[in-house]
Motif scaffolding. Structure first.
Motif, PDB file in Angstrom:
ATOM      1  N   ILE A   5     -13.164  -5.592   4.225  1.00 41.79           N
ATOM      2  CA  ILE A   5     -11.955  -5.311   5.275  1.00 41.79           C
ATOM      3  C   ILE A   5     -10.655  -5.666   4.486  1.00 41.79           C
ATOM      4  O   ILE A   5     -10.573  -7.081   4.002  1.00 41.79           O
ATOM      5  N   ALA A   6      -9.648  -4.817   4.406  1.00 36.30           N
ATOM      6  CA  ALA A   6      -8.388  -5.317   3.653  1.00 36.30           C
ATOM      7  C   ALA A   6      -7.163  -4.854   4.609  1.00 36.30           C
ATOM      8  O   ALA A   6      -7.218  -3.662   5.358  1.00 36.30           O
ATOM      9  N   GLY A   7      -6.429  -5.910   4.791  1.00 32.89           N
ATOM     10  CA  GLY A   7      -5.149  -5.716   5.445  1.00 32.89           C
ATOM     11  C   GLY A   7      -3.961  -5.513   4.609  1.00 32.89           C
ATOM     12  O   GLY A   7      -3.908  -6.392   3.462  1.00 32.89           O
ATOM     13  N   PRO A  28      -1.432  -2.221   8.734  1.00 33.12           N
ATOM     14  CA  PRO A  28      -2.683  -1.014   8.186  1.00 33.12           C
ATOM     15  C   PRO A  28      -3.808  -1.956   7.924  1.00 33.12           C
ATOM     16  O   PRO A  28      -3.778  -2.898   6.736  1.00 33.12           O
ATOM     17  N   VAL A  29      -5.161  -1.552   8.396  1.00 28.51           N
ATOM     18  CA  VAL A  29      -6.193  -2.127   8.024  1.00 28.51           C
ATOM     19  C   VAL A  29      -7.164  -1.203   7.666  1.00 28.51           C
ATOM     20  O   VAL A  29      -7.423  -0.272   8.325  1.00 28.51           O
ATOM     21  N   PHE A  30      -7.764  -1.208   6.506  1.00 28.71           N
ATOM     22  CA  PHE A  30      -8.849  -0.422   6.004  1.00 28.71           C
ATOM     23  C   PHE A  30     -10.166  -1.254   5.818  1.00 28.71           C
ATOM     24  O   PHE A  30     -10.282  -2.409   5.623  1.00 28.71           O
ATOM     25  N   VAL A  31     -11.163  -0.271   6.203  1.00 33.00           N
ATOM     26  CA  VAL A  31     -12.825  -1.008   5.909  1.00 33.00           C
ATOM     27  C   VAL A  31     -13.597  -0.115   4.764  1.00 33.00           C
ATOM     28  O   VAL A  31     -13.280   1.305   5.238  1.00 33.00           O
ATOM     29  N   LEU A  32     -13.843  -0.427   4.035  1.00 40.96           N
ATOM     30  CA  LEU A  32     -14.576   0.206   2.602  1.00 40.96           C
ATOM     31  C   LEU A  32     -16.106  -0.163   3.045  1.00 40.96           C
ATOM     32  O   LEU A  32     -16.592  -1.647   2.951  1.00 40.96           O
TER      33      LEU A  32
END
Length: 342
Positions: free
Chosen positions: A184-186, A224-228
């Motif tokens: 999880i990256a913000g 923005p928050v991405f989940v990989l």
């Protein structure tokens, strides 16, 4: 003494518990984690939240479609709109996080969180005794294990084939899982222009399996928050890696290169989670797996008959019917969730 103990508060365990409780049984759910949902997991962090397990639902069968529609009517789920996938089947997300589905299933249930079961044994009174990590014990007339098969096997193997049946032990041992790593990256709200897509799937990539713009699910995202999600092969390489931060950085670097978004390598913050039992690679063929023990014992979960949240729900329902058959055979609520939860 409770009628039924259920280990695991994921979709299968909660559905099973809810149906048996409404039938009139005393049911206790025991969960090792501090929250509900299993892989319907939402993590709260840095003033926001993100889904780092199941990221959306894509119903197939009528029963699960009815359940999803009910959750939409209650404003728990909504369609995850994406112009790049306009012609595909709708996908449903939870603006408050996927764990909101588990919270919807939980009212009225007796649930003990942060309680890890360390041992199980039969008693002379023809019941199951569960020993908890705190050394406390609880007893039940019947037992449901709604956890991944390898975790169930760890608890049940010491009982041996004489108690549970050789075929049951062999069938439980045959179930295998793929692991996964979720990052999880913000990012700064002033990051470079966000992509037009909501998510991307990677096929046969050695590192990545999926990436999603998780903040696009939220009503008023602050950043923005991405989940990989990693590939199974990459997760297998890091199954015992103690520090997962460098693993997450490798995933971000790979995504930045694959998607031509160099700023993905520079998040403001990142958290990484390992799912040791993410997806069944060899599921059990039926909705439940029952022991031949003198005391009722049933296993259920998304690894019974499939690998999705939908399969977990069907398995939990089937487990409630199986346990009821072994006990008092009380009238169970209708399996149509539109009636079940009204």
């Amino acid at each position: 003494m409770t009628d039924i103990a259920i280990i695991g508060a994921g979709m299968a365990g909660l559905v099973c518990a809810q149906r048996l409780t409404q039938a009139g049984y005393s049911v206790l759910v025991v969960e090792k984690s501090r929250g509900l949902g299993g892989r319907l997991a939402t993590r709260r962090l840095y003033g926001t939240w993100a889904d780092h397990g199941a990221c959306y639902l894509k119903p197939k069968g009528e029963l699960f479609r009815n359940f999803v529609q009910l959750l939409c009517d209650r404003h728990i789920l909504e369609v995850w709109a994406d112009a790049t996938q306009a012609n595909s089947e709708p996908r449903y997300i939870a603006p408050a996080g996927m764990s909101a589905i588990a919270k919807f299933l939980a009212p009225g249930l007796q649930i003990e969180l942060n309680q890890r079961v360390t041992a199980i044994h039969p008693t002379p009174q023809n019941s199951w005794c569960l020993t908890l990590e705190t050394n406390a014990e609880l007893t039940a007339k019947a037992l449901v294990l709604a956890i991944p098969a390898p975790q169930a096997l760890t608890l049940l193997a010491p009982l041996g084939a004489d108690v549970l049946g050789r075929e049951f032990i062999d069938n439980l041992s045959s179930v295998e899982f793929y692991p996964s790593v979720s990052a999880i990256a913000g990012y700064s709200a002033t990051s470079a222009a966000l992509p037009s897509w909501k998510d991307r799937k990677f096929t046969d990539d050695p590192v990545l399996g999926w990436i999603g713009l998780d903040s696009s699910k939220r009503p008023h995202p602050q950043q923005p928050v991405f989940v990989l999600q990693s590939s199974a092969k990459f997760a297998q390489l890091h199954l015992e890696t103690p520090d997962l931060q460098p693993v997450g950085k490798d995933m971000l670097q790979t995504a930045a290169q694959r998607l031509a978004l160099p700023w993905l390598e520079q998040p403001e913050w990142m958290q990484v989670h390992r799912w040791r039992y993410a997806f069944p690679s060899r599921p059990w063929k039926n909705p439940v797996l029952s022991a031949t023990s003198a005391i009722p014992l049933v296993c259920c979960g998304d690894w019974c008959g499939g690998y999705l949240a939908e399969d977990a729900m069907i398995s939990g329902l089937a487990a409630s019917g199986e346990i009821n058959h072994y006990l008092r055979q009380l009238p169970l609520p209708n399996m149509d969730f539109l009636k079940f939860f009204t």
